[in-house]
Write a protein that holds these residues in place. Structure first.
Motif, PDB file in Angstrom:
ATOM      1  N   PRO A  76       0.806  -1.228   0.000  1.00  0.00           N
ATOM      2  CA  PRO A  76       0.000   0.000   0.000  1.00  0.00           C
ATOM      3  C   PRO A  76       0.841   1.280   0.000  1.00  0.00           C
ATOM      4  CG  PRO A  76      -0.874  -1.568   1.590  1.00  0.00           C
ATOM      5  CD  PRO A  76       0.438  -2.127   1.117  1.00  0.00           C
ATOM      6  N   HIS A  99       2.637  -7.809  -4.728  1.00  0.00           N
ATOM      7  CA  HIS A  99       1.227  -7.388  -4.639  1.00  0.00           C
ATOM      8  C   HIS A  99       1.007  -5.890  -4.751  1.00  0.00           C
ATOM      9  CE1 HIS A  99       0.167 -11.467  -3.875  1.00  0.00           C
ATOM     10  NE2 HIS A  99       0.843 -11.522  -2.743  1.00  0.00           N
ATOM     11  N   ILE A 100       1.832  -5.193  -5.523  1.00  0.00           N
ATOM     12  CA  ILE A 100       1.577  -3.778  -5.785  1.00  0.00           C
ATOM     13  C   ILE A 100       0.516  -3.696  -6.893  1.00  0.00           C
ATOM     14  CG2 ILE A 100       2.555  -1.600  -6.655  1.00  0.00           C
ATOM     15  CD1 ILE A 100       5.231  -2.437  -5.500  1.00  0.00           C
ATOM     16  N   PRO A 101      -0.592  -2.948  -6.671  1.00  0.00           N
ATOM     17  CA  PRO A 101      -1.609  -2.848  -7.722  1.00  0.00           C
ATOM     18  C   PRO A 101      -0.993  -2.313  -9.013  1.00  0.00           C
ATOM     19  CG  PRO A 101      -2.417  -1.878  -5.681  1.00  0.00           C
ATOM     20  CD  PRO A 101      -0.956  -2.197  -5.457  1.00  0.00           C
ATOM     21  N   PHE A 102      -1.442  -2.846 -10.166  1.00  0.00           N
ATOM     22  CA  PHE A 102      -0.798  -2.421 -11.409  1.00  0.00           C
ATOM     23  C   PHE A 102      -1.092  -0.957 -11.735  1.00  0.00           C
ATOM     24  CE2 PHE A 102      -4.744  -3.928 -13.512  1.00  0.00           C
ATOM     25  CZ  PHE A 102      -4.988  -2.849 -14.348  1.00  0.00           C
ATOM     26  N   HIS A 103      -2.209  -0.438 -11.198  1.00  0.00           N
ATOM     27  CA  HIS A 103      -2.476   0.986 -11.413  1.00  0.00           C
ATOM     28  C   HIS A 103      -1.384   1.834 -10.750  1.00  0.00           C
ATOM     29  CE1 HIS A 103      -6.449   1.121 -13.405  1.00  0.00           C
ATOM     30  NE2 HIS A 103      -6.651  -0.037 -12.804  1.00  0.00           N
ATOM     31  N   ARG A 244      -4.380 -19.696 -13.708  1.00  0.00           N
ATOM     32  CA  ARG A 244      -3.397 -18.712 -13.285  1.00  0.00           C
ATOM     33  C   ARG A 244      -2.380 -19.429 -12.412  1.00  0.00           C
ATOM     34  NH1 ARG A 244      -4.723 -12.638 -11.253  1.00  0.00           N
ATOM     35  NH2 ARG A 244      -5.888 -12.550 -13.176  1.00  0.00           N
TER      36      ARG A 244
ATOM     37  N   MET B   1      -8.525 -11.988  -8.949  1.00  0.00           N
ATOM     38  CA  MET B   1      -9.362 -10.897  -9.448  1.00  0.00           C
ATOM     39  C   MET B   1     -10.765 -10.989  -8.858  1.00  0.00           C
ATOM     40  SD  MET B   1      -9.723 -12.207 -13.324  1.00  0.00           S
ATOM     41  CE  MET B   1     -10.159 -13.864 -13.731  1.00  0.00           C
ATOM     42  N   ASP B 184      -9.730   0.651  -9.402  1.00  0.00           N
ATOM     43  CA  ASP B 184      -8.595  -0.260  -9.583  1.00  0.00           C
ATOM     44  C   ASP B 184      -8.988  -1.440 -10.451  1.00  0.00           C
ATOM     45  OD1 ASP B 184      -6.207   0.668  -8.024  1.00  0.00           O
ATOM     46  OD2 ASP B 184      -7.703   0.753  -6.430  1.00  0.00           O
ATOM     47  N   GLU B 210      -8.827  -5.561  -9.563  1.00  0.00           N
ATOM     48  CA  GLU B 210      -7.583  -6.288  -9.348  1.00  0.00           C
ATOM     49  C   GLU B 210      -7.468  -6.764  -7.906  1.00  0.00           C
ATOM     50  OE1 GLU B 210      -4.073  -3.971  -9.508  1.00  0.00           O
ATOM     51  OE2 GLU B 210      -2.802  -5.707  -9.885  1.00  0.00           O
ATOM     52  N   ASP B 212      -4.861  -7.389  -6.086  1.00  0.00           N
ATOM     53  CA  ASP B 212      -3.846  -6.704  -5.292  1.00  0.00           C
ATOM     54  C   ASP B 212      -4.323  -5.349  -4.784  1.00  0.00           C
ATOM     55  OD1 ASP B 212      -2.061  -8.743  -5.478  1.00  0.00           O
ATOM     56  OD2 ASP B 212      -0.935  -7.903  -7.151  1.00  0.00           O
ATOM     57  N   ALA B 213      -5.417  -4.840  -5.343  1.00  0.00           N
ATOM     58  CA  ALA B 213      -5.890  -3.514  -4.926  1.00  0.00           C
ATOM     59  C   ALA B 213      -7.030  -3.607  -3.920  1.00  0.00           C
ATOM     60  CB  ALA B 213      -6.327  -2.716  -6.154  1.00  0.00           C
ATOM     61  N   PHE B 215      -7.048  -3.928  -0.895  1.00  0.00           N
ATOM     62  CA  PHE B 215      -6.833  -3.165   0.351  1.00  0.00           C
ATOM     63  C   PHE B 215      -7.452  -1.771   0.259  1.00  0.00           C
ATOM     64  CE2 PHE B 215      -2.963  -2.149  -2.088  1.00  0.00           C
ATOM     65  CZ  PHE B 215      -2.885  -0.765  -1.930  1.00  0.00           C
ATOM     66  N   ARG B 216      -7.666  -1.283  -0.954  1.00  0.00           N
ATOM     67  CA  ARG B 216      -8.314   0.025  -1.116  1.00  0.00           C
ATOM     68  C   ARG B 216      -9.825  -0.110  -1.267  1.00  0.00           C
ATOM     69  NH1 ARG B 216      -3.450   2.302  -4.203  1.00  0.00           N
ATOM     70  NH2 ARG B 216      -4.116   1.225  -6.081  1.00  0.00           N
TER      71      ARG B 216
END
Lengths: 294, 377
Positions: A76, A99-103, A244, B1, B184, B210, B212-213, B215-216
């Motif tokens: 985060p 786990h860093i969001p790609f955005h 996946r 996802m 996200d 996503e 990984d997002a 958490f937001r």
């Protein structure tokens, strides 16, 4: 010479007081890296294995002359950590965080381009040039100085392959783990020219995996621009479509990203492709002999 | 996802000003009748099962109703049924609109270009995979700039719309770009986007957030894909769990090493079943957890392939031997364990003295794993 890092690399560890940051600071120092500073907001003034900790990257750079960062900051907060490093003048960042969001990664990547900075990763094991420096987490035991360059999308599989190269009595010039996320700071096409230009590298080992088209693009690039011999391996030839396989990027979707397509492209570009990881050291030795380097 | 059901996607669209048919999500036939009677959902209406799988129209999961009684009957016919493995628990009722034309619009990620990608086509209402390449406009979007005015005009030309419809499209694209970033999303898709009069209406909504997002996005914490209990446990422990159709359990750390392990097993005629990927870690407690989780999947044999980073192999080996003792006598299975890294000789010795097959090389380890599962390498 080596790729990206050398004996003058002054490493900053962002997130140094966390478990991973601390463990790998000790390991990087044992490898021979100059780890000059760490940061954790609010923990300035402490030390980790003798390395001074600062509250901000700005202070760390001003005080210690750090010029490369290894980022362990949790996902985060990773984007912020990276932006802080670039704004403080850091031009090489190895992002170990997963786990860093790609955005977030899109912002990081395009900001890096704008400011002339380079990201390795995220979710990657980093860079190591045996005898010179390591920025990242690849285990020290797998290395020995030599003339094989390694560039890989995998983590532990890279350790396995690098270790196999050492076991046959060869060594590595530089090893770079790019990470397997959907958006990476550095791709094969970015990294291959560095190895081509590196006078300490005689042969390049490329480790890819299913998913995406990075290997196909690399094949196209090296066919036209690379003279050094290349050995490749693609993980996941037995993977069924639509599953996946761990890495967010490692999926065969809509018929794209298969091992067959990657192997075909690489072989078409004159690359020697190993079917299994343990075949790599033998192919490397063979290519070195053919090119009169051994 | 995290795939959002149509009605959830449409909630997001509504909040962001993307035009939608008037409608309501209902969970019982009585609610369907009430919604039609009260005029909340104008008649005639469409009754759509809220499942994630595609092909609802052809599969009978979309119906039409002209009266409150028909709306109730349609909802009753759909609710509780199975559609491609999913149980229908929610139904979306929406007014049926006079559609002049159907378009396609989506935003996704172009991995190679490392840019968001806008795709627009005048051929909507069908799977985009079946639309000819030249009929799709692809516009990469720079994240710092967003959609430029000329790009929105280009999209309008692609759809062949002008005047107020072009204006409506340009506003819709801006809102969609905002949703893509704010949510996200991996994918935001409107297919079909309907031309109704001179306006545009989103008849469907596909939003994938996503993982990984998350958490937001605590608002999606209650959404669960249909996971088996074992998959659920693995997820909570941060272990990637994948079910294949063979009988050899595989535990490895890291996606690349896991895939390479499967490749080698298959070479020797082995059929990998459940595999667990610990990620890059060699944390002994995580290895132990994975082993116990694997035991619950009842494999014929297990191949554990770990490349240690900082942890010593003997520490991982000791943890594994302790974990083996926790598996009840009748449920034990042959184990081939390969643990590479620091102190690996000690690790091998510990494993062998506990009856585990422990070899240093990948090739010989894979052969042993196939043999122990009853195969002939």
């Amino acid at each position: 010479m080596s790729v990206l890092v050398d004996g003058d690399t002054r490493v900053l560890v962002q997130g140094i007081t966390g478990h991973q940051g601390t463990v790998h600071t000790v390991q990087m120092k044992a490898f021979g890296s100059k780890v000059v500073a760490g940061t954790t907001p609010g923990k300035g003034g402490q030390t980790v294995d003798g390395v001074p900790v600062f509250d901000s990257v700005e202070e760390a750079v001003a005080t210690t002359g750090a010029n490369a960062s290894c980022i362990f900051v949790p996902a985060p907060f990773a984007r912020d950590a990276f932006l802080e490093a670039v704004d403080a003048g850091i031009r090489l960042a190895v992002v170990v965080t997963e786990h860093i969001p790609f955005h977030d990664m899109l912002t990081m990547y395009h900001y890096a381009r704008l400011r002339g900075a380079r990201i390795i990763g995220p979710n990657c094991p980093g860079i190591a040039a045996p005898g010179k420096a390591k920025v990242g987490i690849i285990p020290n035991v797998v290395f020995r100085p030599g003339r094989v360059g390694v560039v890989s999308r995998s983590g532990t599989l890279t350790y396995e392959i690098v270790s196999g190269i050492k076991d046959v009595g060869l060594g590595q010039s530089t090893c770079i783990g790019l990470g397997g996320d959907p958006v990476v700071g550095t791709s094969f096409v970015d990294a291959l020219p560095w190895f081509e230009e590196d006078p300490d590298t005689d042969v390049i080992v490329m480790v890819g995996e299913i998913g995406g088209t990075a290997e196909e693009e690399a094949a196209e690039y090296l066919h036209h621009h690379l003279d050094k011999p290349v050995v490749a391996y693609i993980a996941g030839r037995s993977a069924p479509p639509g599953k996946r396989m761990g890495h967010a990027g490692a999926i065969i979707a809509r018929g794209r990203g298969t091992a067959e397509s990657k192997v075909r492209a690489l072989e078409g570009a004159g690359v020697r492709v190993a079917q299994f990881p343990y075949e790599i050291p033998g192919l490397v030795a063979q290519l070195l002999q053919e090119h009169g380097r051994r | 996802m995290v795939k959002l059901a149509e009605w959830r996607g449409k909630e997001i669209f509504r909040k962001n000003g993307i035009p939608l048919p008037r409608g309501r999500v209902i969970r019982s036939p009585e609610e369907a009748r009430a919604a039609a009677e009260s005029g909340d959902v104008p008649l005639p209406c469409v009754v759509k099962a809220q499942v994630l799988a595609g092909g609802r129209g052809k599969g009978g999961a979309v119906r039409f109703a002209n009266s409150p009684a028909e709306a109730e009957a349609a909802a009753r016919a759909i609710l509780g049924t199975e559609f491609k493995g999913e149980t229908v628990r929610e139904v979306l009722l929406e007014e049926k609109l006079p559609i002049a034309k159907e378009f396609y619009v989506s935003l996704t990620l172009d991995r190679s270009a490392r840019l968001p990608l806008l795709m627009v086509s005048a051929q909507g209402g069908v799977e985009i995979e079946n639309v000819a390449e030249e009929a799709i406009l692809r516009l990469p979007i720079h994240p710092f700039i967003g959609l430029a005015a000329y790009e929105r005009r280009k999209a309008a030309r692609q759809l062949g719309v002008a005047g107020p419809t072009a204006k409506a499209l340009e506003s819709l694209l801006d809102r969609l770009w905002w949703v893509f970033q704010k949510e996200d999303a991996e994918l935001v898709e409107i297919n079909p986007l309907a031309l109704v009069g001179d306006g545009l209406v989103a008849l469907d909504a596909k939003v994938i957030v996503e993982d990984d997002a998350t958490f937001r996005h605590p608002e999606y914490a209650d959404i669960r894909d249909d996971r088996t209990p074992l998959e659920e446990v693995a997820r909570e422990e941060g272990i990637a769990f994948v079910q294949l159709d063979g009988n050899i359990g595989v535990i490895a750390n890291g996606a690349g090493l896991t895939m390479a392990t499967l490749d080698v097993l298959q070479k020797f005629g082995g059929r990998p079943g459940v595999f667990l990927d610990l990620g890059g870690t060699d944390d002994p407690s995580k290895v132990t957890q994975a082993f116990l989780l694997m035991a619950r999947a009842k494999p014929a044999s297990v191949f554990l392939n770990i490349f240690g980073g900082v942890t010593r192999c003997d520490t991982v080996a000791r943890g594994l031997v302790d974990a083996m003792k926790q598996v009840p006598e009748g449920e034990r299975f042959p184990l081939v364990a390969r643990i590479r890294g620091n102190n690996e000789t000690e690790g091998i010795a510990i494993l062998r003295s506990a009856g585990v097959i422990s070899l240093r090389e990948l090739e010989e380890s894979a052969r042993a794993a196939v043999a122990s599962a009853g195969g002939r390498p």
